[in-house]
Design a protein around this motif. Structure first.
Motif, mmCIF file in Angstrom:
data_model
loop_
_atom_site.group_PDB
_atom_site.id
_atom_site.type_symbol
_atom_site.label_atom_id
_atom_site.label_comp_id
_atom_site.label_asym_id
_atom_site.label_seq_id
_atom_site.Cartn_x
_atom_site.Cartn_y
_atom_site.Cartn_z
ATOM 1 N N GLY A 1 -11.019 49.253 63.734
ATOM 2 C CA GLY A 1 -10.519 49.736 64.563
ATOM 3 C C GLY A 1 -9.846 49.352 64.889
ATOM 4 N N TRP A 2 -9.886 48.330 65.953
ATOM 5 C CA TRP A 2 -9.454 47.970 67.519
ATOM 6 C C TRP A 2 -9.297 46.171 66.998
ATOM 7 N N GLY A 3 -9.941 45.670 66.347
ATOM 8 C CA GLY A 3 -9.953 44.556 65.770
ATOM 9 C C GLY A 3 -9.248 43.756 64.448
ATOM 10 N N VAL A 4 -8.850 44.548 63.676
ATOM 11 C CA VAL A 4 -7.655 44.648 62.792
ATOM 12 C C VAL A 4 -6.105 44.789 63.580
ATOM 13 N N PRO A 5 -5.374 45.991 64.525
ATOM 14 C CA PRO A 5 -5.133 46.001 64.114
ATOM 15 C C PRO A 5 -4.448 44.869 65.841
ATOM 16 N N ALA A 6 -5.957 44.422 66.147
ATOM 17 C CA ALA A 6 -4.456 43.365 67.465
ATOM 18 C C ALA A 6 -5.219 42.089 66.418
ATOM 19 N N LEU A 7 -5.736 41.504 65.752
ATOM 20 C CA LEU A 7 -5.043 41.101 64.558
ATOM 21 C C LEU A 7 -4.397 40.257 64.333
ATOM 22 N N VAL A 8 -3.285 41.414 63.370
ATOM 23 C CA VAL A 8 -2.423 41.771 62.915
ATOM 24 C C VAL A 8 -0.993 41.622 63.684
ATOM 25 N N ALA A 9 -1.193 42.109 65.421
ATOM 26 C CA ALA A 9 0.103 41.358 66.322
ATOM 27 C C ALA A 9 -0.635 40.499 66.851
ATOM 28 N N ALA A 10 -1.196 39.933 66.601
ATOM 29 C CA ALA A 10 -1.769 38.217 66.820
ATOM 30 C C ALA A 10 -1.056 37.300 66.486
ATOM 31 N N VAL A 11 -1.170 37.538 64.942
ATOM 32 C CA VAL A 11 -0.768 36.705 63.930
ATOM 33 C C VAL A 11 1.044 36.882 64.158
ATOM 34 N N LEU A 12 0.993 37.752 64.274
ATOM 35 C CA LEU A 12 3.053 38.200 64.178
ATOM 36 C C LEU A 12 3.972 37.845 65.773
ATOM 37 N N LEU A 13 2.541 37.929 67.319
ATOM 38 C CA LEU A 13 3.335 36.688 67.655
ATOM 39 C C LEU A 13 3.287 35.128 67.685
ATOM 40 N N ILE A 14 2.229 34.602 67.342
ATOM 41 C CA ILE A 14 2.330 33.274 66.554
ATOM 42 C C ILE A 14 3.244 32.686 65.309
#
Length: 818
Positions: A477-490
């Motif tokens: 619930g927290w890891g998948v959204p954080a991963l997607v947001a990190a990929v988007l930032l990079i």
């Protein structure tokens, strides 16, 4: 690229109009407040049993058989057919027919063969019959009375024609289903057609429209003076009475929400509130090609068609379902949900449709301000909801542990939007990145958690325990959204000169959002469908009949190692449950009964054996009181979680539509802008849904509030006033019950249950007495039964085992006094 494509408001080949508006938006909010305020008053009156469901039928008969026919007759006589734009009328009718047959065909294909005809008929009527007169007309009048008053007459033209064309088809399907369910099947096809035609002709709306059109030509568009005031009096009484009755009819309807209705509700609400307005607008754009009219009028008609499509389902559909006793759960629950979901859609739609043309910057500022304002209010409701969750100690159990994570994600999304509002206009790259990370990391988490909560319900469906470690779902619930947001930032590239967080990284951000939404919708939808299959008979209960705002617990207690000992100890047949050496528990003196009632019940005192708890228990070790507390703590509230997932899934469908619309149409137009505003409201206004479902805990909020108000009320009374005197009607009710019905009631529902280590008590549940009163005919509905039980308690005939609660239609233990 200076601005995102969202702001390229397209008018096709028509030049942007210079006229500032085609609606009177200033009167929209007062009109919405008037309509939904009266609906709320009706709901409160029904919820508080001021007006019972049986009594409300009289008001419903007045509205449908007197006020509405008078209103239709008046307007059909005065109707000016010369101002009717017939292509517009045909466009709306074709749109309704299209939606009707789409819903009907899909239902026939996917529904169970045993009930597919009733579902096809009622679901199609649900998706096309709008609440035109009670709710739609005041909204249209507020918006167009000063600019396009001729638009008001379309309400009276579209609704009756729809009733005469589409509803008979739905009725025919219901009659076919009724015929198939009969064993003898005496009716033939001709009789079924005759029944359908008779029902249509008996409909007061259809009948008075025909009569009104006839007198339109006979009276030359003028009502005679001698009957004008009479007709006006009846017609003017329709508005307030119809809205008040709509509120009354909503009471307890979500109580019919069951596990088998979830998917049907999602599809029906989507068809009514999203598909219907879009098809209406597109049909007007396609068929209304009058080149002699101005482009402004063409745009105004298409916008009006969209607004008309958003009108919620009419309460009469629930009457049809009750008449045939078919699909009542889906129709009544959907009617309530569509009414309340339509309010924000109508407001945002009308507000945006008043903007014929605006520059991108003001639109961006407006969208940002709406998101900021909604976030502040939603944040307050979420803090309240989380506080209630902690005080009730429900956060320690499943699935409430996951629900708390959803609430925290919603709080962080609101905080992120508030921070974004301040840092986005500043030239700080680090501030932008941090605010965006907090905002979209938490917003993506609010997208993922509803699907995970629904999945957890499926995993707990058998056995009551989660099949996987809760930590895995928390990490997802927290890891998948954080991963997607990190990929988007990079990988993403910031869009210049934009303050809209939804387009801060342009196309890659929309793709990421679409992927997250699609994943959550598939996961949540599949899990909800899984809940509708299999068995969870004793645990997956319906949402309680008297709960719209979360004021009652909706499930039976779950079996767990902590709670199994108490029911076992309560079994009356166990060895040692009744012993002649039982000691008396600490009991408070029972409330004295009026002499008149006691005199009719002298022999009842002999029923209380030595060793039984004959009065209200005050002992902290009372097992019945502990059982009630355990029931409250063990309640998983599955139906409320299903309702939460259902509403959030509908909002995710709107978000996914917005993302896909922008991805495949780089000049999406003003209607897309409206969808963006709606998505902003539902994204940052999730707290309102959470508060409505979980923020009003019965035992933590509602009951203490009632007790406090009651104590304040009694403290305000003069000291010289004598103690509470039982009124004559309460005295008569108690005397009648104790004389004629109590003995039978004791035999039917009273059971011996252990309330101490070696003590028993003759008790029954409040819900059992309500069911008994309905069975023997002392009450016509549960509301009347609740009032009847309350009068018995006030008269001293019964009381709660600890005298802590008033009489409630719930699993609370009560006993008859001596």
């Amino acid at each position: 690229m200076k601005v995102p494509a969202i702001l390229n408001i397209s008018y096709g080949d028509v030049d942007p109009p210079e006229t500032p508006t085609t609606m009177s938006i200033d009167k929209l909010f007062p009109a919405l407040l008037e309509c939904f305020g009266i609906i709320l008053c009706g709901y409160i009156a029904g919820r508080a049993n001021i007006i019972t469901s049986t009594q409300s039928k009289g008001l419903g008969n007045f509205v449908s058989k007197f006020a509405l026919p008078a209103l239709l007759f008046k307007n059909m006589v005065l109707l000016d057919f010369g101002n009717v734009i017939w292509p517009f009328l045909w466009s709306i009718l074709i749109a309704k027919v299209s939606v009707f047959f789409i819903v009907c065909l899909i239902t026939l294909l996917v529904a169970s063969p045993d009930t597919r005809f009733s579902k096809a008929g009622l679901f199609s009527i649900f998706a096309t019959q709008s609440n035109d007169f009670a709710l739609g007309y005041p909204i249209v009048e507020a918006l167009y009375k000063n600019t396009h008053p001729e638009y008001l007459q379309y309400i009276y033209l579209v609704a009756p024609v729809s009733l005469m064309l589409l509803n008979p088809i739905g009725f025919a399907f219901c009659e076919i289903q009724k015929w198939r369910d009969q064993r003898d099947r005496q009716q033939n096809k001709l009789q079924i057609v005759g029944v359908v035609i008779l029902q249509v002709l008996k409909n007061p709306i259809v009948f008075m429209v025909v009569i009104g059109i006839i007198f339109h030509f006979i009276l030359a568009q003028k009502i005679p003076a001698f009957m004008e005031q009479f007709v006006d009096g009846l017609a003017n009484s329709f508005g307030g009475a119809a809205l008040f009755y709509l509120g009354l009819s909503m009471v307890g309807q979500l109580g019919k929400l069951t596990r088998s209705t979830v998917v049907a509700l999602i599809l029906l609400i989507t068809a009514k509130l999203l598909v219907m307005p879009l098809i209406c607008r597109e049909m007007v754009e396609l068929l209304y090609a009058d080149h002699t009219s101005s482009g402004l009028n063409h745009s105004s008609l298409s916008n009006y068609a969209f607004l008309y499509g958003v009108f919620p389902t009419a309460p009469s559909v629930a009457i049809y379902a009750a008449h045939y006793n078919m699909e009542l759960q889906v129709v009544t629950s959907g009617m309530v949900l569509s009414t309340f979901l339509s309010a924000p859609i109508m407001y945002v739609s009308a507000w945006l449709l008043t903007i014929p043309w605006m520059d991108p910057k003001p639109l961006m500022d407006s969208l940002q301000n709406v998101s900021f304002n909604v976030s502040i209010i939603s944040l307050v409701t979420l803090v309240w909801t989380v506080t209630v969750m902690f005080l009730s100690k429900k956060f320690k159990r499943l699935p409430h542990m996951f629900t708390l994570n959803l609430f925290l994600a919603q709080i962080l999304a609101c905080v992120g939007m508030i921070l974004w509002n301040f840092v986005v206009r500043q030239d700080s790259f680090i501030g932008h990145v941090l605010a965006f990370t907090l905002l979209y990391g938490s917003l993506y988490s609010t997208y993922v958690w509803p699907g995970l909560i629904a999945l957890s319900l499926v995993l707990m469906k058998r056995g009551g325990e989660l099949k996987v470690a809760p930590g895995f779902l928390v990490i997802a619930g927290w890891g998948v959204p954080a991963l997607v947001a990190a990929v988007l930032l990079i990988t993403g590239e910031r869009m210049p000169d934009t303050i809209d967080s939804a387009f801060f990284y342009g196309r890659p951000q929309n793709i990421c959002t679409s992927v997250v939404l699609a994943f959550s919708i598939v996961l949540g939808g599949g899990s909800l469908m899984g809940l509708s299959r299999g068995t969870w008979d004793s645990k997956y209960q319906v949402l309680e009949r008297d709960s719209l705002l979360g004021t009652t617990e909706d499930l039976r207690p779950q079996s767990s190692p902590d709670t199994q000992t108490i029911p076992d100890m309560l079994e009356p047949g166990r060895t040692g449950s009744i012993n002649q050496e039982c000691r008396m528990c600490d009991c408070a003196p029972s409330q004295p009964m009026p002499d008149m009632i006691v005199s009719t019940n002298k022999n009842d005192a002999l029923l209380i054996e030595q060793g039984q708890c004959g009065t209200g228990c005050e002992s902290t070790g009372c097992l019945l009181a502990q059982e009630e507390q355990q029931r409250q703590l063990a309640d998983r509230q599955v139906a409320r979680h299903v309702l939460l997932c259902l509403l959030l899934t509908v909002s995710q469908l709107a978000n996914l539509s917005s993302c896909l619309w922008w991805l495949f149409n780089r000049v999406p137009g003003r209607l897309y802008l409206e969808l963006q505003f709606f998505c902003a409201v539902v994204n940052y206004g999730q707290g309102f849904i959470s508060f409505g479902i979980f923020g009003l805990d019965k035992h933590l909020i509602i009951l203490p509030f009632k007790k406090r108000m009651s104590s304040l009320w009694h403290s305000m009374k003069p000291e010289e006033q004598p103690p509470l005197v039982v009124s004559d009607d309460i005295m008569m009710t108690c005397t009648q019950f104790t004389t004629y019905h109590k003995e039978q009631c004791v035999r039917d529902i009273v059971q011996k249950k252990r309330c101490g280590e070696r003590m028993v008590a003759d008790t029954f549940l409040g819900s059992e007495l309500v069911e008994w009163l309905l069975q023997v005919g002392l009450s016509q509905d549960r509301g009347e039964a609740l009032l009847y039980g309350g009068r018995l308690q006030q008269g001293g005939v019964l009381q709660h085992i600890t005298q802590e609660y008033g009489f409630q239609d719930d699993e609370l233990h009560y006993r008859f006094t001596a």
